[in-house]
Write a protein that holds these residues in place. Structure first.
Motif, PDB file in Angstrom:
ATOM      1  N   ILE A 207      52.028   7.637  86.440  1.00  0.00           N
ATOM      2  CA  ILE A 207      51.702   8.258  87.725  1.00  0.00           C
ATOM      3  C   ILE A 207      50.741   9.425  87.518  1.00  0.00           C
ATOM      4  N   GLU A 208      51.018  10.254  86.497  1.00  0.00           N
ATOM      5  CA  GLU A 208      50.109  11.359  86.188  1.00  0.00           C
ATOM      6  C   GLU A 208      48.718  10.853  85.862  1.00  0.00           C
ATOM      7  N   LEU A 209      48.650   9.777  85.083  1.00  0.00           N
ATOM      8  CA  LEU A 209      47.366   9.219  84.698  1.00  0.00           C
ATOM      9  C   LEU A 209      46.611   8.665  85.909  1.00  0.00           C
ATOM     10  N   LEU A 210      47.318   8.007  86.811  1.00  0.00           N
ATOM     11  CA  LEU A 210      46.677   7.465  88.009  1.00  0.00           C
ATOM     12  C   LEU A 210      46.138   8.580  88.912  1.00  0.00           C
ATOM     13  N   ILE A 211      46.881   9.687  89.012  1.00  0.00           N
ATOM     14  CA  ILE A 211      46.401  10.825  89.806  1.00  0.00           C
ATOM     15  C   ILE A 211      45.117  11.386  89.201  1.00  0.00           C
ATOM     16  N   LEU A 212      45.113  11.538  87.872  1.00  0.00           N
ATOM     17  CA  LEU A 212      43.916  12.054  87.206  1.00  0.00           C
ATOM     18  C   LEU A 212      42.730  11.104  87.377  1.00  0.00           C
ATOM     19  N   ILE A 213      42.999   9.800  87.277  1.00  0.00           N
ATOM     20  CA  ILE A 213      41.924   8.809  87.441  1.00  0.00           C
ATOM     21  C   ILE A 213      41.362   8.859  88.849  1.00  0.00           C
ATOM     22  N   LEU A 214      42.241   8.938  89.847  1.00  0.00           N
ATOM     23  CA  LEU A 214      41.781   8.935  91.233  1.00  0.00           C
ATOM     24  C   LEU A 214      40.922  10.161  91.534  1.00  0.00           C
TER      25      LEU A 214
END
Length: 734
Positions: A207-214
């Motif tokens: 989830i943290e990675l997806l937030i950073l990617i977005l």
């Protein structure tokens, strides 16, 4: 239960805010350049398609001057209409320079004619029109497929630079995430011991990675669109000058580029973060809660990276032995760059670690031991910097060599002082008049005709027997006495691009279509950097025997030494009514050609410099984040008597050494990269080869700027830390 885990993990960035900046910077800048280059390529191809829609249905054929600055005589259009070509319409194209330094092209019907567009016509009528075109004019069917084939190498180079910049950004992103996960080892250990499962932690990290990617993807699209609109004027003007392709000057946001960048960001981010996350989750909780060590896994990781680099190098060598295509060539380049990049941290770490044991001086031993330890958070950023330096040196080598080769080729090819494009009916009379003028030493004739073959169009040109014409021919390879055989037998010389595309060598016999017939002996191959099509050179007698005087003619005028051409040009215009657009001096052609060249390749230089800036920023932020984690270490050194100035100096010298080793690796890598680009990209697509040359001035300038930036990047984090007193620093670090 999941949300508290996510909040606890994200709380790490409140303590280390520079890490979130580094994570955002790497992925955002990588996506920005990827989006910028992809948007430019998509926009150019859409412009080709729109242009085809504009002219394909009503007016597919275009009659243009062969030289950009020339105009079509109005009398020719009047005669065209009288001969029954009612489907043709004249157009004028005017280039305006606006106050904001941008260019605007106006197309309409005012005082001159830039092109004549014609509708569909029967084949025999088209043949009749083509055969009766005056000198200096050509006719071709507008085709998006033709434009895309011509501009393929141009767009491929842009795509390669964009992917390389994206790779550098991913390295920075990986470095930041790896450091962030390493620093969260105690937190993850405590969470595991309090009952948080490995699956919950993995989901929270995803989830943290997806937030950073977005967030990075949104910012990257915004900055990428800005970059594309900054570069598109230069791209548009270069494509217009090189291929007569009209490309709009405003790039708009589009879903394909955005979706492509999102997929690349997700794929790249998860691939780079997979191993650090797996390493963190597989470690025993009791080990994670022990004292944090940034170098705990560094040696093992660098060794594994070096092993992987060897595997990739073997794969690249195996692919290189097979028959090569542009696709396999790009794969070889990518494998070569990645393998050297993966091996670089291991080499630097092993060198520094060995020096820390064998040297006698304590401070010097500490210097290299500390530098080896810092590779745990600087290693990947050093890889990115080395790749950026290699890319810049490769581009500088290729562009510099190509520019110098083109400059020399133009100087040799443009041997005449004046080039005149007369009508076929007046060429003989004009040549005789020129020969009688006191300023003129000699006059050269050059006939030109195009013939259609079963494969493509072949341009047939003639040459005389004078020593000056011989000297102006830039021969690559030929049979013995090739000049004699060209003029005294059924021999031809062919352009390098034709020789490469068709696999022809001197001594072979080739068949030519149309009036030329079969069994022509190829006596030589010559360089021709100004012509992307196939070209065949014949002697004057052989050319006139095949075509008589049906083609277009160019007169080359050699003036006597020290005499200006101004008076001759005025008399020529007044007597033969030849406009200035049909008379060129060699300096004008040479200057214009080099101007187009410099503007075209300035795009690659810009992208390379941006990539290098990204890499330097990555090392700076990695050093900043790492130094914050080493406060206790620096505090103890202060208490042991090391002054703040010494620490700042050593921090600068450390990154200087990192940069110097990276430059030493990047230099031969850049030369190999340039050689592969010439051999794999330019040779198949354009049919051109060139000898690479050392651009020592450019190398030195790039290295000095990069090394100065690195020294500043190494000094700033420590300067920020040593402002406090040693004891206060110790209390804060504890």
């Amino acid at each position: 239960m999941l949300w508290p885990v996510v909040k606890a993990l994200l709380g790490h960035y409140r303590r280390y805010p520079f890490q979130i900046l580094l994570v955002w910077l790497g992925l955002t800048l990588g996506v920005s350049l990827l989006v910028g280059v992809t948007s430019i390529n998509d926009h150019a191809k859409k412009s080709y398609q729109d242009g085809e829609k504009l002219f394909s249905s009503p007016l597919p054929y275009r009659i243009r001057p062969k030289h950009i600055t020339s105009k079509i005589p109005q009398g020719f259009y009047v005669q065209l209409r009288r001969d029954g070509f009612n489907q043709c319409a004249p157009f004028e194209r005017l280039k305006l320079n606006l106050s904001d330094s941008s260019d605007l092209i106006l197309i309409g019907q005012g005082s001159g004619i830039s092109l004549i567009a014609c509708g569909e016509m029967p084949e025999e009528k088209f043949t009749r029109l083509k055969n009766h075109l005056p000198n200096g004019l050509s006719i071709a069917r507008n085709s998006r497929a033709e434009l895309e084939s011509l501009t393929q190498a141009f767009h491929m180079n842009l795509s390669a630079m964009g992917m390389l910049a994206f790779l550098v950004g991913l390295f920075i992103f990986y470095q930041a995430m790896s450091l962030s996960l390493t620093q969260r080892q105690p937190l993850v250990g405590v969470m595991r011991q309090t009952g948080v499962s490995g699956g919950q932690l993995a989901l929270a990290l995803c989830i943290e990675l997806l937030i950073l990617i977005l967030v990075s993807w949104l910012c990257g699209n915004f900055f990428g669109l800005l970059l594309a609109n900054q570069l598109i004027p230069a791209v548009s003007e270069s494509l217009r000058d090189l291929y007569d392709a009209n490309v709009g000057l405003m790039v708009s946001w589009n879903w394909p580029s955005a979706f492509y960048s999102l997929l690349m960001a997700i794929l790249g981010a998860f691939l780079t973060c997979a191993w650090p996350i797996v390493r963190l989750l597989r470690s025993q909780p009791i080990r994670l809660t022990a004292r944090l060590s940034l170098v705990r896994f560094a040696g093992t990781e660098f060794t594994l990276q070096a092993a992987l680099a060897c595997v990739l190098c073997v794969i690249a060598i195996a692919i290189y032995q097979a028959p090569q295509t542009q696709g396999s060539g790009l794969i070889i380049i990518a494998l070569m760059l990645v393998s050297v990049a993966l091996f670089t941290p291991y080499l630097i770490w092993k060198l520094f670690d060995s020096l820390s044991y064998v040297l006698k001086w304590p401070k010097v031993r500490w210097f290299f031991a500390d530098a080896a330890a810092s590779m745990s958070y600087r290693g990947v950023a050093t890889m990115a910097f080395m790749l950026a330096m290699a890319a810049n040196m490769g581009v500088e080598t290729m562009v510099g060599s190509f520019r110098e080769t083109t400059d020399k080729w133009l100087s040799q090819r443009l041997a005449a002082d004046l080039y005149i494009y007369p009508n076929s009916s007046s060429a003989t009379r004009m040549s005789g008049w020129l020969s009688e003028q006191p300023e003129v030493e000699s006059v050269w004739w050059r006939w030109e005709q195009q013939i259609e073959s079963k494969d493509d169009t072949v341009q047939v040109v003639s040459t005389g027997y004078s020593d000056g014409e011989w000297d102006s021919l830039t021969v690559k390879i030929g049979i013995p006495n090739y000049w004699y055989h060209l003029h005294h037998s059924k021999g031809v010389m062919i352009s390098e691009s034709m020789a490469i595309k068709r696999g022809i060598r001197p001594g072979d016999y080739i068949d030519l279509s149309g009036q030329l017939g079969k069994r022509w002996l190829v006596v030589g191959v010559y360089y021709d950097y100004g012509n992307p099509y196939n070209q065949v050179m014949l002697s004057h007698p052989n050319w006139l025997k095949a075509f008589k005087d049906s083609g277009s003619v160019t007169l080359g005028v050699m003036l006597k030494e020290g005499i200006a051409s101004t008076g001759l040009k005025k008399r020529l215009g007044s007597i033969f009514r030849v406009g200035a657009e049909r008379i060129y001096d060699n300096s004008h052609i040479h200057t214009k050609a080099m101007k187009v060249f410099d503007r075209t390749f300035s795009i690659a230089d810009t992208l390379g410099n941006i990539t290098l800036v990204i890499a330097v920023c990555g090392i700076f932020f990695a050093s900043l984040a790492g130094e914050v984690s080493r406060q206790r270490h620096v505090a103890l050194l202060r208490c042991l008597g090391i002054t703040g100035k010494e620490l700042v100096f050593m921090g600068s010298i450390q990154l200087f050494v990192f940069g110097a080793i990276s430059v030493l690796i990047a230099f031969p890598l850049g030369l190999v990269l340039a050689n592969l680009i010439v051999d794999i990209v330019m040779k198949p697509s354009l049919g051109w080869t060139l000898n690479l040359q050392f651009m020592s001035g450019e190398y030195f300038q790039t290295s000095i700027m990069a090394m100065s930036s690195l020294m500043l990047a190494g000094a700033l984090p420590i300067m920020r830390m040593v402002r406090r007193t040693p004891m206060k620093f110790v209390r804060n670090s504890l």
